[in-house]
Design a protein around this motif. Structure first.
Motif, mmCIF file in Angstrom:
data_model
loop_
_atom_site.group_PDB
_atom_site.id
_atom_site.type_symbol
_atom_site.label_atom_id
_atom_site.label_comp_id
_atom_site.label_asym_id
_atom_site.label_seq_id
_atom_site.Cartn_x
_atom_site.Cartn_y
_atom_site.Cartn_z
ATOM 1 N N HIS A 634 38.213 55.311 40.538
ATOM 2 C CA HIS A 634 37.118 54.303 39.948
ATOM 3 C C HIS A 634 37.284 53.122 40.367
ATOM 4 C CE1 HIS A 634 40.298 53.582 37.639
ATOM 5 N NE2 HIS A 634 40.448 52.574 36.906
ATOM 6 N N ALA A 635 36.168 52.198 40.602
ATOM 7 C CA ALA A 635 36.446 50.760 40.895
ATOM 8 C C ALA A 635 36.415 49.921 39.787
ATOM 9 C CB ALA A 635 35.572 51.139 41.461
ATOM 10 N N VAL A 636 36.259 48.826 39.830
ATOM 11 C CA VAL A 636 36.470 48.311 39.034
ATOM 12 C C VAL A 636 36.464 46.407 39.406
ATOM 13 C CG1 VAL A 636 38.190 46.981 36.956
ATOM 14 C CG2 VAL A 636 38.279 48.918 37.244
ATOM 15 N N LEU A 637 34.604 46.087 38.835
ATOM 16 C CA LEU A 637 34.853 44.405 39.453
ATOM 17 C C LEU A 637 35.457 43.871 38.458
ATOM 18 C CD1 LEU A 637 33.269 42.773 41.700
ATOM 19 C CD2 LEU A 637 31.611 42.955 40.626
ATOM 20 N N PRO A 638 36.260 42.649 38.166
ATOM 21 C CA PRO A 638 36.175 41.686 37.233
ATOM 22 C C PRO A 638 35.800 40.490 37.588
ATOM 23 C CG PRO A 638 38.158 41.693 38.595
ATOM 24 C CD PRO A 638 37.259 43.106 39.062
ATOM 25 N N LEU A 639 35.095 39.281 36.967
ATOM 26 C CA LEU A 639 34.456 38.527 37.119
ATOM 27 C C LEU A 639 34.762 37.805 36.117
ATOM 28 C CD1 LEU A 639 30.646 40.121 35.948
ATOM 29 C CD2 LEU A 639 32.263 40.067 38.027
ATOM 30 N N SER A 640 35.224 36.548 36.856
ATOM 31 C CA SER A 640 36.266 35.800 36.199
ATOM 32 C C SER A 640 35.531 34.548 35.964
ATOM 33 C CB SER A 640 37.515 35.075 37.529
ATOM 34 O OG SER A 640 38.079 33.787 37.326
ATOM 35 N N GLY A 641 35.439 34.403 34.367
ATOM 36 C CA GLY A 641 35.517 33.700 33.968
ATOM 37 C C GLY A 641 33.487 33.655 32.597
ATOM 38 N N VAL A 642 33.605 34.868 33.506
ATOM 39 C CA VAL A 642 32.318 35.164 33.488
ATOM 40 C C VAL A 642 31.792 36.167 31.768
ATOM 41 C CG1 VAL A 642 30.323 36.772 33.549
ATOM 42 C CG2 VAL A 642 30.891 35.118 35.400
ATOM 43 N N SER A 643 31.020 35.246 30.679
ATOM 44 C CA SER A 643 30.959 36.201 29.697
ATOM 45 C C SER A 643 30.323 37.302 29.416
ATOM 46 C CB SER A 643 30.063 34.830 29.190
ATOM 47 O OG SER A 643 29.155 35.328 28.302
ATOM 48 N N HIS A 644 29.549 37.873 28.445
ATOM 49 C CA HIS A 644 28.512 38.767 28.000
ATOM 50 C C HIS A 644 27.233 38.579 29.090
ATOM 51 C CE1 HIS A 644 28.146 42.270 26.781
ATOM 52 N NE2 HIS A 644 26.648 42.539 26.217
ATOM 53 N N MET A 645 26.745 37.050 29.160
ATOM 54 C CA MET A 645 25.741 37.353 29.855
ATOM 55 C C MET A 645 25.647 36.979 31.118
ATOM 56 S SD MET A 645 24.100 33.913 27.653
ATOM 57 C CE MET A 645 25.669 32.690 27.547
ATOM 58 N N THR A 646 26.538 36.409 31.473
ATOM 59 C CA THR A 646 26.600 36.545 33.560
ATOM 60 C C THR A 646 25.580 35.922 34.153
ATOM 61 O OG1 THR A 646 24.678 38.251 34.191
ATOM 62 C CG2 THR A 646 27.695 38.663 33.760
ATOM 63 N N PRO A 647 25.623 33.758 33.546
ATOM 64 C CA PRO A 647 24.945 32.443 33.686
ATOM 65 C C PRO A 647 24.775 32.445 35.139
ATOM 66 C CG PRO A 647 26.471 32.313 32.132
ATOM 67 C CD PRO A 647 26.938 33.542 32.420
ATOM 68 N N GLN A 648 26.153 32.452 35.253
ATOM 69 C CA GLN A 648 26.467 31.485 36.579
ATOM 70 C C GLN A 648 25.479 32.356 37.684
ATOM 71 O OE1 GLN A 648 28.418 33.420 34.959
ATOM 72 N NE2 GLN A 648 30.174 32.007 34.323
ATOM 73 N N GLU A 649 25.482 31.387 38.648
ATOM 74 C CA GLU A 649 24.336 31.757 40.226
ATOM 75 C C GLU A 649 24.605 32.598 40.957
ATOM 76 O OE1 GLU A 649 21.934 29.556 43.820
ATOM 77 O OE2 GLU A 649 21.548 28.368 41.146
ATOM 78 N N ALA A 650 25.815 32.184 41.327
ATOM 79 C CA ALA A 650 26.360 32.797 41.967
ATOM 80 C C ALA A 650 26.709 34.214 41.807
ATOM 81 C CB ALA A 650 27.518 32.583 42.734
ATOM 82 N N VAL A 651 26.716 34.701 40.806
ATOM 83 C CA VAL A 651 27.238 35.437 40.496
ATOM 84 C C VAL A 651 26.438 36.759 39.857
ATOM 85 C CG1 VAL A 651 28.132 37.009 37.939
ATOM 86 C CG2 VAL A 651 29.435 35.239 38.764
ATOM 87 N N ALA A 652 24.871 36.232 39.491
ATOM 88 C CA ALA A 652 23.708 36.622 39.011
ATOM 89 C C ALA A 652 23.151 37.549 40.279
ATOM 90 C CB ALA A 652 22.515 36.154 38.321
ATOM 91 N N GLU A 653 23.337 37.040 40.979
ATOM 92 C CA GLU A 653 23.057 37.370 42.879
ATOM 93 C C GLU A 653 23.498 38.221 43.298
ATOM 94 O OE1 GLU A 653 21.660 35.502 47.312
ATOM 95 O OE2 GLU A 653 23.012 34.173 45.666
ATOM 96 N N ASN A 654 24.755 38.211 43.203
ATOM 97 C CA ASN A 654 25.639 39.015 43.913
ATOM 98 C C ASN A 654 26.123 40.073 43.219
ATOM 99 O OD1 ASN A 654 25.935 37.171 46.558
ATOM 100 N ND2 ASN A 654 27.425 35.724 45.771
ATOM 101 N N LEU A 655 25.915 40.204 42.032
ATOM 102 C CA LEU A 655 26.547 40.961 41.266
ATOM 103 C C LEU A 655 25.107 41.932 42.013
ATOM 104 C CD1 LEU A 655 27.859 42.256 39.166
ATOM 105 C CD2 LEU A 655 26.804 41.481 37.236
ATOM 106 N N LEU A 656 24.025 41.697 42.274
ATOM 107 C CA LEU A 656 22.802 43.031 42.307
ATOM 108 C C LEU A 656 23.507 43.506 43.925
ATOM 109 C CD1 LEU A 656 19.206 41.107 41.779
ATOM 110 C CD2 LEU A 656 20.401 42.620 40.378
ATOM 111 N N LEU A 657 23.566 42.771 44.077
ATOM 112 C CA LEU A 657 24.001 43.075 45.564
ATOM 113 C C LEU A 657 24.775 44.177 45.828
ATOM 114 C CD1 LEU A 657 23.079 39.983 47.579
ATOM 115 C CD2 LEU A 657 21.779 41.867 47.604
#
Length: 669
Positions: A634-657
């Motif tokens: 399986h694969a795991v993508l940990p998001l450092s410094g990210v809460s339940h909201m994922t408000p960070q701009e770079a996270v929100a964009e690249n997470l979709l991709l």
């Protein structure tokens, strides 16, 4: 600009949208928040003249960067899913002539007519003007303090706070405050929260090992809650405890200080009983109403309340309908589901209700029931002085339309770079409300498409709605070559109490069954859906549903992206989890995914913010460990410094991709 970049940069198209409306008692002024543009994250305070149809900027924080918020403010932003900066909340006096707010943790007061701003000379959170506009109550370092009165109610223990909600109140009961002024401004009702009995959990920052972990009181299911009491605090410092059977009713669900009395709604630990108490100045309480249910009593926003004439406003579940009750009897018909009470203006009750789960409409009751909105969509609003502010989101246009009297309050939010092509459906024998989206330009019958299910699928969350912008991300995935299906199954709101309570004792089985039934029914009606290539993605409950789909039904689902999934039911909070599963070990076993790990035979991507203090990263890490032990890739993508909201701009964009890449490799290669 690509859609993912625009989606991220505009905070999911929230920037520039007017919000948080307050109407003056004469109905002539509306106060609200809005930033200056689609990419501006800084909220300003505005007023709107209802007669003239003119708005005025009252407070402009400018481009002042957000300072590090206090722990109380950080928790408040997370619980309320706040994405913006600047002025994120405000409170007014009863006449709506003044407002208080915080900016970078400092308290300010503004005169709404002149725009004159006064620095109150203190730092804290959740400032509240008393109704007369004389004093300001706020919270700082766990103490409840008053500007203009010299009052400070200090913590009387190392784990005690005054004037704040406990975790489950803010996260699971949607009570985001812990102090309330009396109508004359002479007394405060204050919540005293003692977290001593609550387990301590730790949120570490693995990317910065020198930083100590954040410690928080988190009451997981089956463990002790915070000890919450209420106190009447006078301006001379005197305190009177509000007395009720706290052992039997440990939850403080709602508070309403009306012109007639102080009402407090309390709830039992098993959530099968609620009482509405009237509180005397002595602290003694009298039960004015009690509700019981064999499953649970749903807490409805805006109640209890009273009309100007003193009639009690509440809701009642009778059979398959949630009714509005004013006085002694239901005033709404069978089949009209009350969603929330939005306010009481004199003897007029403004509320949101629906007889079609994809829509929400505004109604008023003043002795006669009147429907105020008719256009298919989701409508909400506020009312005072005979003026109703109507906030509408519909299928025929992007963004929000806000009407105040004969005029509109402008939105300056971005127009999305794509336009969803939505077909609303009723699928299967349960008429599951669903939405189907095809790629732009797709002609049915021209090509077979992999299918992507995009649900939330759980309590208190609807995804299949008559709102165009609810499908922006779904359409983006569709445009990458998918048929996207969004379905609300059993347990989701606005189809009545029987529908909601179907998941009692088993949060997963019916939810999964409904996703499968909707998929098969949609494919039967639309043969372009390729049932040999089916993916599913989701976040929170939707992530839980996605992970469960490939674990329990690999014959149907061929790949899954599970974001912030609740994989271990015992690791979520008391109020939310015990509502559905009580403290029944078998129910938790049925609703937990860890034991299903050996069954994994399909591609699974787990995504989790490491700073999430709602669904802790332990959920994903425990499932990943079980999968590893079972030898399941399986694969795991940990998001450092990210809460339940994922408000960070770079996270929100690249997470979709990143999700798209995973799904393409799993379903198209």
């Amino acid at each position: 600009m690509t859609f993912p970049r625009q989606y991220a940069r505009t905070a999911r198209f929230r920037h520039g949208t007017p919000r948080d409306f307050t109407v003056s008692p004469d109905g002539r002024r509306v106060v609200f928040l809005r930033s200056l543009g689609a990419e501006d994250p800084v909220n300003r305070l505005w007023t709107f003249d209802v007669d003239a149809g003119e708005e005025r900027l009252v407070v402009d924080p400018g481009a002042l960067p957000d300072a590090e918020p206090s722990e109380a403010e950080r928790a408040h932003r997370e619980r309320t899913r706040e994405y913006s900066g600047g002025i994120t909340a405000y409170a007014t006096d009863a006449a709506v002539t003044k407002a208080v707010y915080t900016l970078n943790g400092r308290l300010y007061l503004v005169e709404l007519d002149s725009g004159a701003v006064k620095d109150l000379g203190c730092e804290g959170s959740d400032p509240r003007l008393d109704p007369t506009g004389t004093r300001v109550a706020y919270v700082a370092d766990g103490a409840l303090r008053v500007v203009g009165g010299g009052l400070s109610v200090d913590p009387d223990g190392p784990e005690v706070t005054w004037g704040l909600p406990e975790h489950v109140a803010a996260e699971s009961m949607y009570r985001h405050r812990g102090h309330w002024w009396s109508p004359d401004g002479a007394v405060l009702l204050a919540a005293r929260v003692d977290n001593t009995p609550v387990e301590r959990w730790h949120v570490a920052d693995p990317a910065n090992p020198a930083s100590p972990p954040r410690v928080m009181a988190y009451p997981r299911a089956g463990t002790p809650n915070a000890d919450v009491s209420l106190w009447l605090v006078s301006m001379d410092g005197g305190r009177i405890e509000v007395r009720w059977d706290r052992a039997a009713f440990e939850y403080v669900a709602r508070v309403a200080w009306t012109a007639h009395d102080l009402l407090v709604q309390v709830q039992s630990r098993d959530q099968r009983t609620t009482r509405i108490l009237s509180v005397a100045p002595t602290g003694e309480t009298t039960a004015v109403h009690e509700d019981t249910d064999t499953a649970w009593v749903e807490l409805v926003a805006g109640v209890p309340a009273r009309t100007a004439g003193g009639a009690l406003v509440r809701t009642a579940d009778v059979g398959d309908t949630r009714h509005l009750v004013v006085g002694d009897a239901p005033v709404t018909p069978r089949g009209l589901q009350v969603v929330a009470v939005l306010g009481v203006d004199g003897d007029t009750v403004l509320f949101q209700a629906t007889d079609e789960p994809t829509e929400r409409h505004l109604y008023a009751y003043d002795g006669t029931l009147t429907r105020l909105t008719t256009e298919p969509g989701v409508h909400t609003g506020v009312r005072a002085g005979g003026t109703t502010v109507v906030v509408s989101r519909t299928l025929d246009r992007h963004g929000v339309r806000v009407r105040a009297g004969e005029h509109e309050i402008a939105s300056v939010a971005a127009t999305p770079a794509l336009r969803p092509r939505v077909t609303l459906l009723r699928l299967g024998e349960r008429e599951l409300r669903s939405a189907l989206l095809f790629p732009k330009g797709h002609v049915e019958g021209s090509a077979r498409l992999p299918v992507l299910l995009d649900p939330y699928g759980g309590p208190h969350g609807s995804r299949a709605t008559a709102v165009l912008d609810d499908y922006l991300v779904s359409q983006w995935f569709a445009d990458q070559g998918y048929a996207v299906l969004v379905t609300d199954g059993r347990g989701t709101p606005a189809r009545g109490p029987v529908w909601e309570r179907t998941i009692k004792g088993d949060k997963l089985s019916h939810a999964l069954e409904d996703q499968i039934d909707a998929l098969r029914a949609a494919a039967a009606a639309h043969p372009d859906l390729d049932l040999g290539r089916v993916g599913i993605r989701g976040w929170s409950f939707g992530g839980y549903l996605a992970a469960a789909a490939v674990l329990r039904h690999p014959e149907v689902f061929h790949a899954a992206v599970a974001g912030a999934p609740v994989t271990d039911a015992r690791l979520y909070d008391t109020h939310w989890q015990e509502r559905y599963l009580d403290q029944d070990a078998a129910a938790y076993d049925r609703s937990t995914l860890i034991g299903d790990a050996p069954k994994l035979s399909r591609p699974l991507l787990l995504v989790h913010g490491l700073a999430d203090d709602n669904v802790f990263a332990a959920h994903t890490l425990r499932l990943s460990s079980a999968l590893l032990e079972a030898g399941r890739p399986h694969a795991v993508l940990p998001l450092s410094g990210v809460s339940h909201m994922t408000p960070q701009e770079a996270v929100a964009e690249n997470l979709l991709l990143f999700q798209l890449d995973f799904l393409d490799r799993s379903l198209k290669d």
